[in-house]
Design an enzyme around this catalytic site. Structure first.
Site, mmCIF file in Angstrom:
data_model
loop_
_atom_site.group_PDB
_atom_site.id
_atom_site.type_symbol
_atom_site.label_atom_id
_atom_site.label_comp_id
_atom_site.label_asym_id
_atom_site.label_seq_id
_atom_site.Cartn_x
_atom_site.Cartn_y
_atom_site.Cartn_z
ATOM 1 N N TYR A 29 -29.381 -83.395 15.198
ATOM 2 C CA TYR A 29 -27.936 -83.736 15.556
ATOM 3 C C TYR A 29 -27.050 -82.390 14.779
ATOM 4 O O TYR A 29 -25.992 -82.417 14.861
ATOM 5 C CB TYR A 29 -27.646 -84.992 15.077
ATOM 6 C CG TYR A 29 -28.166 -86.125 15.509
ATOM 7 C CD1 TYR A 29 -28.752 -85.937 16.867
ATOM 8 C CD2 TYR A 29 -28.267 -87.353 14.941
ATOM 9 C CE1 TYR A 29 -29.506 -87.054 17.329
ATOM 10 C CE2 TYR A 29 -28.954 -88.589 15.322
ATOM 11 C CZ TYR A 29 -29.438 -88.393 16.761
ATOM 12 O OH TYR A 29 -29.996 -89.174 17.284
ATOM 13 N N LYS B 243 -35.413 -88.110 11.324
ATOM 14 C CA LYS B 243 -36.262 -87.705 12.547
ATOM 15 C C LYS B 243 -36.846 -86.404 12.560
ATOM 16 O O LYS B 243 -36.080 -85.301 12.074
ATOM 17 C CB LYS B 243 -35.643 -88.115 13.724
ATOM 18 C CG LYS B 243 -34.960 -89.412 14.038
ATOM 19 C CD LYS B 243 -34.385 -89.443 15.421
ATOM 20 C CE LYS B 243 -33.566 -90.913 15.428
ATOM 21 N NZ LYS B 243 -32.256 -90.591 15.025
ATOM 22 N N HIS C 95 -39.373 -87.739 16.516
ATOM 23 C CA HIS C 95 -38.202 -87.849 17.660
ATOM 24 C C HIS C 95 -38.643 -88.087 19.125
ATOM 25 O O HIS C 95 -38.257 -88.837 19.626
ATOM 26 C CB HIS C 95 -37.214 -86.732 17.508
ATOM 27 C CG HIS C 95 -35.737 -87.090 17.731
ATOM 28 N ND1 HIS C 95 -34.614 -86.517 17.318
ATOM 29 C CD2 HIS C 95 -35.326 -88.069 18.470
ATOM 30 C CE1 HIS C 95 -33.558 -87.152 17.762
ATOM 31 N NE2 HIS C 95 -34.000 -87.886 18.647
ATOM 32 N N ASP D 74 -28.454 -94.071 10.726
ATOM 33 C CA ASP D 74 -29.302 -93.384 11.489
ATOM 34 C C ASP D 74 -29.183 -91.869 11.820
ATOM 35 O O ASP D 74 -27.952 -91.423 12.296
ATOM 36 C CB ASP D 74 -29.557 -93.810 12.777
ATOM 37 C CG ASP D 74 -30.683 -93.145 13.925
ATOM 38 O OD1 ASP D 74 -31.661 -93.513 13.638
ATOM 39 O OD2 ASP D 74 -30.257 -92.437 14.876
#
Length: 331
Positions: free
Chosen positions: A75, A102, A135, A70
């Site tokens: 990030y 995402k 997201h 994932d």
């Protein structure tokens, strides 16, 4: 026929009533994946990469048997994650992985969403993603910071249409959302040409969200649990009930929390950079079951407690959507 999808506010699915053998629960055959619309299978346990900054952690996860990875543009570590997957992919095993990406809030405009997807593919070293998620339902103006300024020039529908084009062009196989309410999922299902197959949301014993999980499932939308261990909130794994259930079953508190979701058919994506925990989270997870009594004890912990709740997001009315009067739906 009347809509029965609102009938989900009762007890969570029951635990196993399997017989015990030498004090351990015998486990009936349990699938290690869930079937998505269209026939693809998504693993029921994956490796979360939030704050993962070592490629070796990803390599360890793959070695231990994780096949769902994932990821997210937010990030800011997709190159590192890609390095961790590189050898496995080079050896010809890309089709064994289920890779999730995402679209972040500041990339909801169609062209920016496309560019975000292309950058994710480049950074991860993948030719395609198995699943691309929006997201959050919140759109921000590009470059307006974090949190950003609401972007009223783009709608969820416009962003979704751009994501559908990613599927048309072979960049993505499936589409989904994250942090969507039941009403938002239902609205999207109404106008989407390519239907969402997943909704990634926070789920653990303190936040069961049974109605959202249940109605989504009935509408063909699989829920994925982020922060299944409570987002580093020690009060979750240290809870007396969870500790006692773990002790009774000879498992760790983390294993109990993960099994609580997996046993109800929800994919979990625990995150760790500790090799011991990476192994423990997946090791034997499909070889045992939560007994009915243990499951019932864990279900009493649900108090709607979110561990991830940014101030800029409005969760709205969590009960909105589905059939509002179960008694009528059951008539």
């Amino acid at each position: 026929m009347q809509d029965r999808t609102g009938v989900w506010n009762g007890p969570a699915p029951a635990g196993s009533m399997g017989r015990t053998q030498n004090g351990a629960m015998t486990a009936p055959p349990q699938s290690e994946s869930t079937l998505l619309p269209g026939g693809a299978r998504m693993p029921l346990i994956g490796f979360g990469t939030y704050k993962v900054d070592k490629a070796e952690s990803v390599r360890t996860a793959i070695t231990e048997g994780y096949r769902l990875i994932d990821c997210a543009a937010y990030y800011k570590n997709e190159e590192t994650v890609g390095q961790g997957m590189a050898e496995f992919i080079r050896d010809g095993h890309r089709d064994e992985l289920f890779v999730i990406g995402k679209i972040w809030n500041d990339a909801h405009r169609p062209q920016l969403a496309r560019e975000s997807c292309e950058k994710t593919l480049k950074d991860l070293g993948c030719k395609y993603l198995d699943l691309m998620l929006m997201h959050w339902p919140d759109a921000w103006q590009p470059g307006s910071g974090d949190p950003g300024t609401p972007d009223e020039s783009v709608t969820i529908q416009k962003t979704w249409e751009a994501m559908e084009k990613m599927v048309d062009d072979g960049l993505v196989k499936h589409l989904g959302v994250s942090n969507f309410s039941l009403r938002q999922v239902e609205d999207l299902l109404q106008h989407a040409r390519i239907k969402p197959v997943a909704n990634q949301i926070e789920l653990h014993p303190f936040l069961a969200q049974r109605k959202l999980v249940g109605v989504c499932a009935r509408k063909g939308v699989q829920c994925i649990a982020y922060s299944p261990l409570g987002h580093a909130d020690a009060t979750v794994l240290n809870n007396e009930v969870i500790q006692q259930v773990a002790q009774d079953l000879g498992r760790t508190p983390a294993q109990v929390c993960l099994k609580w979701n997996v046993q109800r058919g929800v994919t979990v994506i625990p995150r760790s950079q500790n090799p011991k925990n990476i192994k423990a989270n997946i090791n034997g997870i499909f070889d045992w079951v939560l007994p009915r009594e243990a499951k019932a004890k864990l279900d009493t912990l649900d108090v709607g407690s979110r561990k991830v709740s940014p101030k800029w997001h409005d969760w709205g009315n969590v009960d909105e959507g589905g059939a509002t009067k179960p008694s009528i739906a059951l008539a």
